[in-house]
Structure formats: structure tokens, C-alpha cells
Write a protein that holds these residues in place. Structure first.
Motif, short mmCIF file in Angstrom:
data_model
loop_
_atom_site.label_atom_id
_atom_site.label_comp_id
_atom_site.label_asym_id
_atom_site.label_seq_id
_atom_site.Cartn_x
_atom_site.Cartn_y
_atom_site.Cartn_z
N THR A 1 0.82 -1.21 0.00
CA THR A 1 0.00 0.00 0.00
C THR A 1 0.84 1.25 0.00
O THR A 1 0.38 2.30 -0.43
N SER A 2 2.08 1.19 0.49
CA SER A 2 2.90 2.39 0.50
C SER A 2 3.28 2.84 -0.90
O SER A 2 3.74 3.96 -1.09
N GLY A 3 3.09 2.02 -1.92
CA GLY A 3 3.40 2.40 -3.29
C GLY A 3 2.23 2.97 -4.03
O GLY A 3 2.33 3.29 -5.20
N THR B 1 2.72 15.06 0.46
CA THR B 1 4.12 15.45 0.38
C THR B 1 4.68 15.81 1.74
O THR B 1 5.91 15.88 1.90
N SER B 2 3.83 16.07 2.73
CA SER B 2 4.31 16.47 4.05
C SER B 2 4.38 15.30 5.02
O SER B 2 4.60 15.51 6.21
N VAL B 3 4.20 14.06 4.56
CA VAL B 3 4.21 12.88 5.43
C VAL B 3 5.38 11.98 5.04
O VAL B 3 5.56 11.66 3.86
N TYR C 1 5.45 9.32 1.38
CA TYR C 1 4.09 8.79 1.49
C TYR C 1 3.83 7.66 0.50
O TYR C 1 3.04 6.76 0.76
N HIS C 2 4.49 7.70 -0.65
CA HIS C 2 4.26 6.70 -1.69
C HIS C 2 5.24 5.53 -1.63
O HIS C 2 5.27 4.71 -2.54
N GLY C 3 6.06 5.45 -0.58
CA GLY C 3 6.97 4.33 -0.42
C GLY C 3 8.32 4.52 -1.06
O GLY C 3 9.13 3.59 -1.05
N ASN C 4 8.61 5.69 -1.63
CA ASN C 4 9.93 5.94 -2.22
C ASN C 4 10.95 6.21 -1.11
O ASN C 4 10.66 6.94 -0.15
N ASP D 1 10.46 -1.92 8.03
CA ASP D 1 9.70 -1.47 9.20
C ASP D 1 9.05 -0.12 8.94
O ASP D 1 7.92 0.13 9.37
N ALA D 2 9.75 0.77 8.25
CA ALA D 2 9.18 2.09 7.93
C ALA D 2 7.97 1.94 7.00
O ALA D 2 6.95 2.62 7.16
N GLN D 3 8.06 1.04 6.02
CA GLN D 3 6.94 0.81 5.12
C GLN D 3 5.73 0.23 5.86
O GLN D 3 4.60 0.62 5.60
N ALA D 4 5.99 -0.67 6.79
CA ALA D 4 4.90 -1.25 7.57
C ALA D 4 4.22 -0.19 8.43
O ALA D 4 2.98 -0.13 8.51
#
Length: 336
Positions: A118-120, A131-133, A160-163, A281-284
Motif C-alpha cells: 500500500t505504501s506504493g 508530500t508532508s508525510v 508517502y508513496h513508499g519511495n 519497518d518504515a513501510q509497515a
């Protein structure tokens, strides 16, 4: 003959008591006026801050038109592209486009093993300022006697988009006495060409400045980075009641990231002998945040509005001057 001096003494004493009374009244009024002025100034400063924040937010969050919504819907569901080709001559209806986008989101929730993480993808909240998260996770090693002191060894930040915005190994200031590999995933060779802590900290603070930071037990990461972040810009997935309620856990329970990811995302993390991965862990943490993003942000907005509301100044600090202990015994005796 002795009565005259005693009368004069009583008259002079009464004038002295009257002067004390006037002084105390003026002192009390002055303190009240100062407290009222401070309260008005605090309220004015908060209004100015909130108005500037709204201007910044409105500049970041531009409304999406129907064509942009249609493009995003096509990216999620390819069938919409074929349908739009057949009806290209017709003008798209705004309501139907939003409905199609919402339906396509519900069909592909992103939590199955075959779907992308979902992060992508984008959140269903069209008005959020993505853009602020950012999401943050750090891995620590032990220094000092017995490796009891925690120092930063790796830091990962994703948008926010997983990049991935930042992912570097960091050389601690003190010699490492415990790599904590089963948990940190750090081995000796990772730190051979690592970035010095001072340089890494400066780079990380530059990325996090002005951002809402998502993480799990994130204050441990802030502590090892030796930094402070505004409380209203922190989203800690270990303490929010929203995720505990969604997972069916008792309120007040601080669940591990591994357990929440397994329960709510159907995802296995921190598995195997390699140790934790800070990017994983950050993506989760970010995906857990997205599950309750709408409700969480509304809750934060309500808290900020409550904090901005004007409060009546407290007069306790001035009222205590009117208590009996501040009056001479003569006045109290005469009043009785």
C-alpha cells in the motif's frame, strides 16, 4: 491626659491600614490586567500561527480536476481505460469519476499477498497533503559497558508513496560493544564505510523538518537521533488507540510492529535470522498509518482547534492577596 495620644495613635494606625488596603487593591488589579493582556496575546499568536498554517496547507493541497481523477483511476483499474476509449467523445461526469475511483480502491485494497504494497499507491483521502508525510525507522547498536548504551547504526526514511528518501549506515560516536544483530540486522562490515553520526544527523534533520513523521515507538528513534519534533507532527503507530481498536486489541495496549503488520496488513516482517530491516519497518508503519489516516488526522485537527480556543485568564495568583493572612491583625480585630 493619656487619652489624647492614644486617639492620635489609633487615627494614624487607621490611615496606615487604609493605605495598605489601597495598595493591595491596586496590586491585585495590576496583576489581573497583566494576566488578561498575556491571555489576549497568546490567543492572538495562536490565531496568526493557525492562519499561516492554513495558507501553507491550501498551497500544498490543490483540488484535483476530473481529468486527473480519471488518470488515477486508470492506473488502478485498466478496465476504465478501455471504457474511456469507447466513450472518448463524451465529457466525463465528475460524480461518476469519483465513484469509479472509490470502487476501484475498494476492489484492490492492497492487503492481499498478490497486490502491491500500500505504501506504493495513493490513499483514498484525496484531500490529504501527502508530500508532508514521511515514515522513519532507525536501527541501533550497543556501546559502552555491556553494550547498554544505544547509538544509531542505520536510518531509513520513505515518503508517502513508499519511495526511499534516505537509507544509510551510520558510524556511532563510541566503539560498538554489541551489534545486536538478531534485532538490528547490523554486522561489523556494515559500519566500515558508514557515514559519521554528526553528518548523518544533519542530513536526517533536514529531511524531517516541517514533515509529519510516522513511525513505531518513534520516540526511541528521536532519542537516538538527539532531536525533538513537534508533538502535533508525530504519528506513533505503537500508541494510537485507532489501530488497537481496529485489530481488536484491548485499549491501552502497545502492540509490536510485527504483530500489527501480521494482524492488519497480512504481512510478515522481522522474520528470519538476518534481523530487522529499517526500510521494511518504515513501510509497515506507513501502511498502518494509512489504514486510519482519515480518522487520525481529524482527531489531530480537533485537538489543535481545542488548543487554539481562548481560555479565561486565571485570577488565582491575584486573588490570594485578599486572603486574611495578608491583612494586619488590627484590621481583622476591628472588623470583628
Amino acid at each position: 491626659m493619656m487619652s489624647h495620644p492614644s486617639k492620635k495613635n489609633r487615627v494614624s494606625a487607621s490611615f496606615g491600614l487604609l493605605g495598605n488596603y489601597r495598595y493591595l487593591c491596586k496590586k491585585s488589579m495590576l496583576i489581573r490586567a497583566m494576566e488578561s493582556a498575556r491571555a489576549r496575546k497568546r490567543h492572538h499568536d495562536k490565531k496568526v500561527f493557525s492562519s499561516r498554517k492554513k495558507e501553507t496547507t491550501s498551497s500544498w493541497c490543490e483540488p484535483l480536476d476530473a481529468n486527473m481523477l480519471m488518470k488515477k483511476a486508470k492506473l488502478v483499474d485498466p478496465n476504465l481505460e478501455r471504457q474511456s476509449t469507447l466513450h472518448s467523445a463524451l465529457e466525463p461526469d465528475h460524480h461518476s469519476v469519483i465513484t469509479a475511483l472509490r470502487d476501484s480502491w475498494e476492489v484492490d485494497s492492497g492487503f492481499s499477498e498478490t497486490s502491491p504494497p500500500t505504501s506504493g499507491r495513493s490513499s483514498p483521502c484525496l484531500g490529504s497533503c501527502r508530500t508532508s508525510v514521511v515514515a522513519l525507522d532507525c536501527e541501533m547498536v550497543g556501546t559502552g559497558p555491556g553494550g547498554r548504551c544505544s547509538e544509531l547504526a542505520r536510518c531509513s526514511i520513505i515518503d508517502y508513496h513508499g519511495n526511499i528518501l534516505y537509507d544509510k549506515y551510520v558510524r556511532p560516536c563510541q566503539p560498538v560493544t554489541n551489534f545486536r544483530t538478531p534485532w538490528s540486522g547490523i554486522r561489523r562490515h556494515h559500519l566500515l564505510n558508514a557515514v559519521p553520526f554528526v553528518q548523518a544527523r544533519e542530513e536526517i534533520l533536514g529531511i524531517l523538518e516541517g514533515k509529519a513523521v510516522v513511525g513505531h515507538s518513534i520516540y526511541n528513534d528521536f532519542e537516538v537521533l538527539n532531536m525533538d519534533h513537534p508533538g502535533h507532527m508525530v504519528r506513533d503507530t505503537s500508541t494510537t488507540r485507532l489501530l488497537s481498536r481496529l485489530a481488536g486489541f484491548p485499549s491501552g495496549r502497545c502492540s509490536s510492529l510485527k504483530l500489527l503488520a501480521s494482524k492488519l496488513l497480512n504481512r510478515r516482517i522481522q522474520a528470519g535470522r538476518r534481523g530487522h530491516c529499517s526500510v521494511e519497518d518504515a513501510q509497515a508503519s506507513l501502511d498502518l498509518y494509512k489504514l486510519v489516516e482519515d480518522e487520525w488526522e481529524q482527531e489531530m485537527e480537533r485537538r489543535l482547534r481545542d488548543d487554539d480556543a481562548p481560555h479565561e485568564p486565571s485570577f488565582h495568583s491575584s486573588d490570594h492577596y485578599m486572603q486574611d493572612e495578608f491583612w494586619p491583625d488590627e484590621v481583622l480585630t476591628d472588623s470583628h
